[in-house]
Design a protein around this motif. Structure first.
Motif, PDB file in Angstrom:
ATOM      1  N   GLU A  26     -10.323 -22.744 -18.978  1.00  0.00           N
ATOM      2  CA  GLU A  26      -9.533 -22.315 -20.249  1.00  0.00           C
ATOM      3  C   GLU A  26      -8.193 -22.483 -19.216  1.00  0.00           C
ATOM      4  N   THR A  28      -3.735 -21.580 -20.889  1.00  0.00           N
ATOM      5  CA  THR A  28      -2.833 -21.454 -22.018  1.00  0.00           C
ATOM      6  C   THR A  28      -1.824 -22.187 -22.022  1.00  0.00           C
ATOM      7  N   VAL A 105      -4.126 -25.563 -29.982  1.00  0.00           N
ATOM      8  CA  VAL A 105      -5.049 -24.822 -29.175  1.00  0.00           C
ATOM      9  C   VAL A 105      -6.650 -24.938 -30.095  1.00  0.00           C
ATOM     10  N   THR A 106      -7.786 -24.714 -28.863  1.00  0.00           N
ATOM     11  CA  THR A 106      -9.076 -25.035 -29.104  1.00  0.00           C
ATOM     12  C   THR A 106      -9.639 -24.056 -30.425  1.00  0.00           C
ATOM     13  N   TYR A 107      -9.126 -24.295 -31.426  1.00  0.00           N
ATOM     14  CA  TYR A 107      -9.455 -23.625 -32.299  1.00  0.00           C
ATOM     15  C   TYR A 107     -10.182 -24.236 -33.600  1.00  0.00           C
ATOM     16  N   ASN A 133     -10.657 -25.115 -23.069  1.00  0.00           N
ATOM     17  CA  ASN A 133     -10.601 -24.768 -23.630  1.00  0.00           C
ATOM     18  C   ASN A 133      -9.200 -23.781 -23.629  1.00  0.00           C
ATOM     19  N   ARG A 135      -5.480 -21.827 -24.774  1.00  0.00           N
ATOM     20  CA  ARG A 135      -5.267 -20.895 -25.573  1.00  0.00           C
ATOM     21  C   ARG A 135      -3.481 -21.356 -25.721  1.00  0.00           C
ATOM     22  N   PRO A 136      -3.174 -20.238 -26.633  1.00  0.00           N
ATOM     23  CA  PRO A 136      -2.234 -21.032 -26.931  1.00  0.00           C
ATOM     24  C   PRO A 136      -0.537 -20.071 -26.338  1.00  0.00           C
ATOM     25  N   GLN A 138       2.326 -17.714 -24.746  1.00  0.00           N
ATOM     26  CA  GLN A 138       3.023 -16.864 -24.779  1.00  0.00           C
ATOM     27  C   GLN A 138       3.427 -16.249 -26.531  1.00  0.00           C
ATOM     28  N   THR A 141       1.472 -16.592 -29.208  1.00  0.00           N
ATOM     29  CA  THR A 141       0.756 -16.068 -29.168  1.00  0.00           C
ATOM     30  C   THR A 141       1.139 -14.662 -30.614  1.00  0.00           C
TER      31      THR A 141
END
Length: 256
Positions: A26, A28, A105-107, A133, A135-136, A138, A141
């Protein structure tokens, strides 16, 4: 080296194999990825021309009213000079590469993976892939969080083929679709779409699509002609963060 083994190696049988081991699964967006690529020699000596790591993602493309899932490269990184690997020999090559801030982003259904390829002269190139994975950033986010604080709930996020006027480095953009469930926009908007056109650690260029709730006899015509939608380009920087909630609220309210 027998002629038979050489022929098999040219078809990838009994040839070198590759396995990429990432430090973690994972990351960012914008973060430096580290790990090592392990190459396992086969039954014959082989010349490895290059090893390349490519970060891929999926996106949705529409054509003739049908949807297709396409694959796009986010970044490609070469990690070595040519070398020779002998039979049953193992080599381990460490690497580091920065995951672009614009990595999706892995959504939802969006997938991101690292593909590893060996370029071998006169042979089938071995490959390996490792899903991660993402994440966005900062800043991203914070933007998405402030939208939720205004009473919106994320309904879905998807990478879609970018229109010509929305393209930057990639053939896709990632769109986050929100619906108002509380606050001042509930009952006044149908949805809010937030599209990240481009971004870095310090700034993001957004396209906001404000879909107004229309009533009365003209509502059907307004929706058919997309007269109930407004598209706003907005640049958000790290300096905007302290007052970001108010900035977003004013921009959205202005186009209700």
């Amino acid at each position: 080296m027998s002629f038979f083994n050489k022929v098999l190696g040219s078809f990838g049988i009994g040839g070198a194999k590759v396995d990429t081991k990432l430090e973690k699964s994972e990351y960012t967006a914008g973060e430096i990825m580290t790990g090592k690529v392990e190459i396992y020699g086969g039954k014959i000596e082989q010349q490895i021309d290059s090893i390349y790591l490519t970060v891929y993602t999926t996106y949705i493309r529409e054509s003739n009213d049908k949807k297709y899932t396409d694959v796009a490269s986010v970044i490609k990184h070469k990690i070595n000079d040519p070398f020779t690997i002998g039979p049953d020999e193992t080599k381990s090559i460490p690497f580091s590469m920065r995951l672009p801030a614009e990595t999706p982003v892995t959504y939802g259904k969006t997938k991101v993976w690292v593909g590893t390829g060996l370029a071998i002269k006169n042979a089938v190139d071995p490959e390996d892939q490792d899903y991660i994975n993402v994440r966005p950033t900062q800043l991203a986010t914070r933007i998405l969080g402030e939208v939720e604080q205004l009473g919106f709930k994320l309904r879905k996020a998807e990478c879609e083929q970018a229109a010509r006027n929305m393209r930057s480095h990639y053939p896709f953009v990632q769109e986050f679709e929100f619906v108002p469930t509380s606050g001042v926009f509930r009952g006044r908007l149908d949805e809010l779409e937030v599209v990240f056109l481009s971004q870095s650690a310090q700034s993001a260029e957004l396209l906001l699509q404000v879909d107004r709730k229309v009533r009365g006899l003209g509502s059907f015509l307004a929706e058919a002609l997309e007269m109930d939608e407004s598209h706003i380009r907005l640049t958000v920087t790290a300096q905007d963060v302290p007052n970001l909630d108010e900035k977003l609220k004013q921009v959205i309210a202005k186009h209700m």
